[in-house]
Design a protein around this motif. Sequence first.
Motif, mmCIF file in Angstrom:
data_model
loop_
_atom_site.group_PDB
_atom_site.id
_atom_site.type_symbol
_atom_site.label_atom_id
_atom_site.label_comp_id
_atom_site.label_asym_id
_atom_site.label_seq_id
_atom_site.Cartn_x
_atom_site.Cartn_y
_atom_site.Cartn_z
ATOM 1 N N GLU A 29 0.853 -1.380 -0.048
ATOM 2 C CA GLU A 29 0.304 -0.327 -0.306
ATOM 3 C C GLU A 29 0.533 0.955 -0.479
ATOM 4 N N PRO A 30 0.990 2.520 -0.681
ATOM 5 C CA PRO A 30 1.254 3.170 -1.203
ATOM 6 C C PRO A 30 1.525 3.840 0.437
ATOM 7 N N GLU A 31 2.591 4.724 0.916
ATOM 8 C CA GLU A 31 1.987 5.664 2.047
ATOM 9 C C GLU A 31 1.171 6.913 1.853
ATOM 10 N N PRO A 32 0.183 7.708 2.583
ATOM 11 C CA PRO A 32 -0.635 8.618 2.144
ATOM 12 C C PRO A 32 0.517 10.161 2.321
ATOM 13 N N GLN A 33 -0.190 10.324 1.800
ATOM 14 C CA GLN A 33 0.715 11.589 1.178
ATOM 15 C C GLN A 33 -0.032 12.473 1.808
ATOM 16 N N PHE A 34 0.262 13.960 2.544
ATOM 17 C CA PHE A 34 -0.399 14.843 3.353
ATOM 18 C C PHE A 34 0.043 16.365 2.400
ATOM 19 N N GLU A 35 -0.413 17.643 2.423
ATOM 20 C CA GLU A 35 -0.518 18.317 2.026
ATOM 21 C C GLU A 35 0.690 19.248 3.074
#
Length: 212
Positions: free
Chosen positions: A20-26
Amino acid sequence: MLITVGVHAQEAGDSLIAPEPEPQFETVSVVLETQMGEIIIALETERAPITAANFLRYVDEDRFDGTVFYRAMPLDWGKQPNGLIQGGTQWDPKRVLDGIEHEPTTVTGLSHTRGALSMAMGDPGTANGDFSIMLGDQVGLDANPTSDDPVWRNGYAVFGYVTDGMDVVEAIHAAPIDPAKGEGWMKGQMLAEPVTIVEARRAPSETEEQAD
């Protein structure tokens, strides 16, 4: 028959399951230019929007320019050096803004790990223009919903992380302290010669850098 992929082996016909790709946050990058060098931080504008926006207002209105890192708290446990440095407006009436709504780590999902920026405060809702940077993991500063103390129940608000310049953070932490400075439990943690934040500014975006 086995099909070897890297160091893993899968039975023929089995599908490889991608992680699962790491979640990206702004985030928004800010440069703190100090007397000892630059500290680059990523403000968590998506996960800690209130606290990050408050910090950005201080940056955009030049309220940090000319302020100092004034405190170096040592901790004698864990990987060394450990502790934190603290800086900011120090309640200067010409610089300080009103306190902001508290964003506990139980809401933001952030934590006081190495390089974390955290708001200094008295009671929840009083944080304004002073902040700390962690040299090591200090997750005990995170919110603890089981605590009877409202400060520790809410914890401190993490709102960003150092992405470059931890060597500068460590150099500030290692600067000489004045044992006579400070009051109460902060006595003996105050820098003999505070380190000036020459300028705090937004870092150029990738688009702006490419345009240059």
